[in-house]
Write an enzyme that holds these catalytic residues in place. Structure first.
Site, PDB file in Angstrom:
ATOM      1  CD1 TRP A  62      -7.109   4.081  -3.321  1.00 10.67           C
ATOM      2  CD2 TRP A  62      -8.538   5.492  -4.311  1.00 10.67           C
ATOM      3  NE1 TRP A  62      -6.760   5.349  -2.945  1.00 10.67           N
ATOM      4  CE2 TRP A  62      -7.620   6.233  -3.532  1.00 10.67           C
ATOM      5  CE3 TRP A  62      -9.529   6.178  -5.017  1.00 10.67           C
ATOM      6  CZ2 TRP A  62      -7.664   7.632  -3.451  1.00 10.67           C
ATOM      7  CZ3 TRP A  62      -9.571   7.562  -4.939  1.00 10.67           C
ATOM      8  CH2 TRP A  62      -8.648   8.272  -4.161  1.00 10.67           C
ATOM      9  CD  GLN A 121      -3.605   7.420  -4.085  1.00  6.42           C
ATOM     10  OE1 GLN A 121      -3.059   6.319  -4.160  1.00  6.42           O
ATOM     11  NE2 GLN A 121      -3.585   8.151  -2.993  1.00  6.42           N
ATOM     12  CG  HIS A 173      -5.186  -2.743   0.360  1.00  6.03           C
ATOM     13  ND1 HIS A 173      -4.393  -2.776  -0.769  1.00  6.03           N
ATOM     14  CD2 HIS A 173      -4.786  -1.661   1.063  1.00  6.03           C
ATOM     15  CE1 HIS A 173      -3.558  -1.742  -0.744  1.00  6.03           C
ATOM     16  NE2 HIS A 173      -3.779  -1.059   0.361  1.00  6.03           N
ATOM     17  CB  SER A 195      -0.947  -0.058   1.214  1.00  9.03           C
ATOM     18  OG  SER A 195      -2.012   0.827   1.035  1.00  9.03           O
TER      19      SER A 195
END
Ligand SMILES: *[C@@H]1O[C@H](CO)[C@@H](O)[C@H](O)[C@H]1NC(C)=O
Ligand SMILES: *[C@@H]1O[C@H](CO)[C@@H](O)[C@H](O)[C@H]1NC(C)=O
Ligand SMILES: *[C@@H]1O[C@H](CO)[C@@H](O)[C@H](O)[C@H]1NC(C)=O
Length: 394
Positions: free
Chosen positions: A308, A257, A346, A211
């Site tokens: 995202w 994003q 995630h 991440s």
């Protein structure tokens, strides 16, 4: 333009070639914005000259590094004057000293690898202290507290952490670049302590993170050349994901994003990046330049289908990265895995990537496996008569 003389020794070594030569790279000191809707061409210098030779490529890598520093990541400072390290239990404490300042930082060594003799074994440096990928027995884990180096609590957190204690709170590095510099000090400390104390061979280090720390792992691998293997996980845009493609997908309605959003969320990029976030096609770089800097070292990028994170953006940017590896004749030194069967949580490791990850560990961290582990106390010699040790074949 200034003429910058550089040793191509490292570049020559990176290509696994013996010749060591000195050459000059014609690289501008600074770069003006461009107008480039596609992923910028890694094979053409900023001044329009083509990259033709391996020497040219080493200079182009230097140029791409400078462009990334100028536009998005901020400057990578030179190494410090000294690093003084001590080991107590599993914790290394290091005092890092530059010309003007001094700071103390800590990191941990866990699962010390079973050292092969006194040269130490391989290890994985986890950006964020805990790896999200499997790390098998036999590989050490180094917990790198990147937040202590450069905070990532909000976009207002610029300038906090031991990197900025050393270099000044107004240093242009964003936190990703700060982490690259601090991770270099972790390796300095391991080298100073030596494999007999740490159990670690610093020529066989990987860096990983997921991440936000996946964005970090990719930047760390690109700017700290002592990592043999880089395994960034689900960093999305600003990691493996392209600025340009993310903007394109966002304009088409994807909830992804973008550069614009990213600078409002956190400290990852240099404050300098802010003037380009509404106009990313003016940046003479994109995220495929990070694999270009890591090549030909090992790189295995794991991404995901989470919207995202921009699965199309990460896939295309890293396909571009693999084109670069392919042109260098080392395509399989870089891999990309995005679980095709759908979403997983995630940072949850996709089990189907396990074999590929093992292959990357094997090739870059354990190229010669010499393993014999057992608690048996029987003696081989009691069972082989006089044929052991075996005769040498003529
Ligand atoms: C753009 O959006 C349309 C409508 O949602 C979608 O069908 C199409 O796949 C999108 N294109 C890309 C490249 O994402
Ligand atoms: C983007 O940059 C180009 C080239 O520098 C410039 O012509 C254009 O006006 C800029 N657009 C925005 C929205 O800033
Ligand atoms: C080896 O370890 C296993 C499990 O811990 C134990 O049962 C066994 O007795 C051990 N063997 C020897 C020779 O110590």
């Amino acid at each position: 333009m200034t003429r910058v003389t550089r040793s191509l020794l490292l570049a020559a070594l990176a290509f696994g070639r013996a010749p060591v030569s000195l050459a000059s790279c014609d690289i501008p000191e600074t770069f003006a914005p461009v107008s480039e809707p596609q992923l910028p061409d890694p094979w053409t210098f900023y001044n329009g000259e083509p990259v033709k030779t391996k020497e040219d490529w080493a200079c182009r890598q230097e140029e791409m590094s400078k462009i990334l520093q100028q536009f998005q990541l901020g400057d990578l400072p030179p190494p410090p004057q000294s690093v003084q390290a001590s080991l107590e239990g599993n914790t290394v404490t290091m005092t890092v000293t530059t010309k003007t300042n001094s700071a103390t930082a800590r990191f941990t060594i866990r699962n010390t690898p079973r050292a092969a003799g006194s040269s130490g074994g391989p290890a994985v440096v986890a950006v964020g202290s805990y790896p999200t990928i499997p790390v098998p027995d036999g590989l050490g884990i180094i917990g790198f507290d990147n937040d202590a180096c450069a905070a990532q609590t909000s976009a207002q957190a610029y300038g906090k952490g031991w990197f900025y204690d050393l270099h000044g709170s107004d240093h242009p590095a964003g936190s990703l670049m700060a982490w690259a510099w601090c991770a270099g000090r972790v390796i300095d400390a391991l080298q100073q302590l030596g494999p007999e104390k740490t159990g670690i061979d610093t020529k066989r280090l990987a860096v990983t993170g997921c991440s936000r720390n996946g964005k970090g792992a990719l930047a760390v691998g690109a700017f700290e050349k002592r990592f043999a293997l880089t395994v960034p996980v689900e960093g999305g845009t600003g990691g493996a994901g392209s600025w340009r493609i993310s903007d394109f997908l966002s304009a088409n309605g994807s909830v992804i994003q973008t550069a614009r959003q990213l600078v409002t969320e956190n400290t990852w990029m240099s404050p300098r990046f802010q003037k380009y976030v509404n106009n990313v096609t003016t940046i003479p770089a994109d995220q495929h330049f990070l694999p270009a800097l890591i090549a030909p070292r090992g790189l295995f990028v794991i991404e995901s289908n989470i919207e995202w994170l921009g699965p199309d953006s990460t896939t295309i940017a890293m396909k571009a990265g693999r084109e670069i590896y392919a042109a260098l004749g080392v395509k399989s030194n870089m891999g990309f895995y995005l679980e095709p069967s759908g979403e997983h949580n995630h940072c949850q490791f996709p089990a189907n990537a396990g074999v590929a990850l093992g292959a990357f560990y094997g090739r870059f961290l354990q190229p010669t496996v010499d393993i014999e582990v057992s608690n048996s106390t029987l003696e081989l010699g009691d069972w082989t008569g006089d044929w052991s040790p075996a005769p040498k074949l003529g």
